[in-house]
Design an enzyme around this catalytic site. Structure first.
Site, PDB file in Angstrom:
ATOM      1  N   GLY A 159       9.209  -2.514   8.104  1.00  0.00           N
ATOM      2  CA  GLY A 159       9.745  -1.272   8.487  1.00  0.00           C
ATOM      3  C   GLY A 159       8.760  -0.593   9.631  1.00  0.00           C
ATOM      4  N   ARG A 160       8.816   0.708   9.756  1.00  0.00           N
ATOM      5  CA  ARG A 160       7.882   1.146  10.814  1.00  0.00           C
ATOM      6  C   ARG A 160       6.386   0.864  10.600  1.00  0.00           C
ATOM      7  NH1 ARG A 160      11.121   5.650   9.686  1.00  0.00           N
ATOM      8  NH2 ARG A 160      12.560   6.153  11.273  1.00  0.00           N
ATOM      9  N   ILE A 161       5.834   0.996   9.328  1.00  0.00           N
ATOM     10  CA  ILE A 161       4.481   0.719   9.147  1.00  0.00           C
ATOM     11  C   ILE A 161       4.402  -0.830   9.342  1.00  0.00           C
ATOM     12  CG2 ILE A 161       2.545   0.918   7.470  1.00  0.00           C
ATOM     13  CD1 ILE A 161       4.127   3.504   6.528  1.00  0.00           C
ATOM     14  N   ARG A 181      14.479  -6.828   3.815  1.00  0.00           N
ATOM     15  CA  ARG A 181      15.906  -6.978   3.665  1.00  0.00           C
ATOM     16  C   ARG A 181      16.866  -7.566   4.741  1.00  0.00           C
ATOM     17  NH1 ARG A 181      16.821  -1.150   1.276  1.00  0.00           N
ATOM     18  NH2 ARG A 181      15.301  -0.993   2.887  1.00  0.00           N
ATOM     19  N   ILE A 240      -0.614  -1.308   0.339  1.00  0.00           N
ATOM     20  CA  ILE A 240      -0.734   0.037   0.712  1.00  0.00           C
ATOM     21  C   ILE A 240       0.347   0.644   0.668  1.00  0.00           C
ATOM     22  CG2 ILE A 240      -2.466  -0.352   2.624  1.00  0.00           C
ATOM     23  CD1 ILE A 240       0.746  -0.225   4.053  1.00  0.00           C
ATOM     24  N   ARG A 242       2.880   1.045  -2.912  1.00  0.00           N
ATOM     25  CA  ARG A 242       2.795   1.898  -4.149  1.00  0.00           C
ATOM     26  C   ARG A 242       2.630   1.084  -5.161  1.00  0.00           C
ATOM     27  NH1 ARG A 242       3.037   5.823  -1.363  1.00  0.00           N
ATOM     28  NH2 ARG A 242       4.485   7.512  -1.398  1.00  0.00           N
ATOM     29  N   GLU A 271      -2.821   6.622 -10.671  1.00  0.00           N
ATOM     30  CA  GLU A 271      -3.734   7.036  -9.790  1.00  0.00           C
ATOM     31  C   GLU A 271      -4.520   8.159 -10.209  1.00  0.00           C
ATOM     32  OE1 GLU A 271      -1.858   7.305  -6.026  1.00  0.00           O
ATOM     33  OE2 GLU A 271      -1.595   5.050  -5.829  1.00  0.00           O
ATOM     34  N   HIS A 290      -5.640   5.914  -2.486  1.00  0.00           N
ATOM     35  CA  HIS A 290      -4.466   6.361  -1.736  1.00  0.00           C
ATOM     36  C   HIS A 290      -4.705   7.305  -0.699  1.00  0.00           C
ATOM     37  CE1 HIS A 290       0.060   6.682  -2.667  1.00  0.00           C
ATOM     38  NE2 HIS A 290      -0.165   6.761  -1.222  1.00  0.00           N
ATOM     39  N   GLY A 292      -4.001   6.311   2.875  1.00  0.00           N
ATOM     40  CA  GLY A 292      -3.581   5.804   4.029  1.00  0.00           C
ATOM     41  C   GLY A 292      -2.912   6.907   4.907  1.00  0.00           C
TER      42      GLY A 292
HETATM   43  O1  LIG Z   1       1.637   7.407   0.425  1.00  0.00           O
HETATM   44  C1  LIG Z   1       2.025   8.016   1.556  1.00  0.00           C
HETATM   45  C2  LIG Z   1       3.222   8.000   2.186  1.00  0.00           C
HETATM   46  O2  LIG Z   1       3.948   7.728   1.163  1.00  0.00           O
HETATM   47  O3  LIG Z   1       3.287   8.435   3.117  1.00  0.00           O
END
Ligand SMILES: O=CC(=O)O
Length: 326
Positions: A159-161, A181, A240, A242, A271, A290, A292
């Site tokens: 995706g974007r990330i 996908r 990074i 979940r 967490e 967590h 990011g």
């Molecule tokens: O965990 C961070 C987010 O969902 O952007």
């Protein structure tokens, strides 16, 4: 409270999970704010609240009771990309929309992904300990790490990330594989990535496996015993996305038995992890809390994206970044 402005319910102002102090003025210029604490003390303030801002980190309890108390609510703006903490079906049954901040978080999260990869690959945590120790040495075999250039990065979730990570990996001259996908031909071409239709193919070939998928019923425990068996014993896992995308017991076993070399995790479940959790004691594990999206720029952009969605809702416009498809 300024009665002229639309009303917004926020979790808290300041504190560790609330609206950051530096964003309060920005918000107050646009909304009349009420915090959850004020709401609990005096519920009648709520009836005219038409937007809510929540931070995923607090796992806000957006339940029927809250939604019933907010009859004019139009949108819940959720900081971050992931919306797995919200029951979107239930929320939409009250005619309320959910919006996330998918653009704000891409660079900071991709940067953290590369940080984790580099820190784990170069044994940086151990090197730091040796460097600051009173008995430091000029050279130690334990800080001889893995290479990056020319190695294969397998990105699970383009995706974007995922794409931002691929761009960074390209600059590091890595070979890039991805599993998604849908095939992403343009992105593939621009970073020189190869598509793996089967996750197993990506796992078998990658030196670094990076998890970037959203958490959904399809991706929950996507990485289990079988998947770790598919990975090279020299490979590292970076997560990074979940925590629940990984079967954590299977991960512990894979790390203990040398099925994989190391893991670098920004996310776990729960967490934070209980202080006696095996992952906390392993020398081949790097943990981040967590974080990011935890850069000043990303937090500011998240606030701006949320305000945009809320103003859209207030003005009766299509809501930017509305999360649909659940
Ligand atoms: O965990 C961070 C987010 O969902 O952007």
């Amino acid at each position: 409270m300024n009665k002229e402005l639309p009303g917004a319910l926020v979790e808290e102002i300041g504190g560790t999970i609330g609206v950051m102090e530096e964003h309060v003025d920005f918000l107050k210029e646009r909304f009349s704010l009420i915090t959850m604490k004020e709401f609990k003390e005096n519920k009648e303030h709520l009836a005219d609240k038409i937007v809510c801002i929540f931070n995923w980190a607090n796992k806000p309890d957006v339940n029927s009771e809250l939604l019933k108390a907010l009859p004019r609510l139009k949108v819940i703006a959720s900081a971050g990309a992931g919306v797995d903490h919200l029951d979107i079906k239930m929320i939409s049954s009250y005619g309320v929309k959910v919006a996330n901040t998918p653009h704000a978080v891409t660079n900071s999260t991709a940067d953290l992904a590369m940080t984790l990869l580099l820190v784990a690959a170069r044994n940086f945590m151990e090197a730091h300990q040796i460097a600051v120790s009173p008995n430091t040495v000029r050279f130690h075999a334990n800080w001889v790490g893995g290479d990056i250039t020319g190695m294969t990065l397998g990105i699970v979730g383009m995706g974007r990330i995922g794409y931002k990570i691929a761009q960074r990996a390209k600059a590091f001259e890595m070979k890039i594989l991805y599993h998604n996908r849908h095939r992403r031909p343009e992105e593939e071409k621009s970073v020189g990535a190869s598509y793996c239709e089967r996750l197993d193919d990506l796992l078998q070939q990658s030196d670094y496996v990076m998890l970037v998928v959203n958490l959904s019923p399809e991706t929950e425990k996507l990485m289990g015993k079988h998947e770790f068996q598919m990975m090279k014993p020299s490979a590292m896992l970076i997560n990074i996305s979940r925590g629940l995308v990984v079967d954590q017991e299977a991960l512990v076993e894979a790390l203990e038995t040398g099925q994989i070399k190391a893991a670098a995790l920004d996310v776990t479940y729960p967490e934070p992890l209980p202080r006696d959790h095996p992952l906390l004691k392993m020398s081949n594990v790097v943990l981040a809390p967590h974080m990011g999206t935890a850069t000043r720029g990303a937090l500011r952009l998240m606030m701006e994206e949320m305000v945009q969605s809320m103003m859209d809702a207030v003005n009766g416009l299509p809501v930017s970044n509305e999360v649909t498809g659940f």
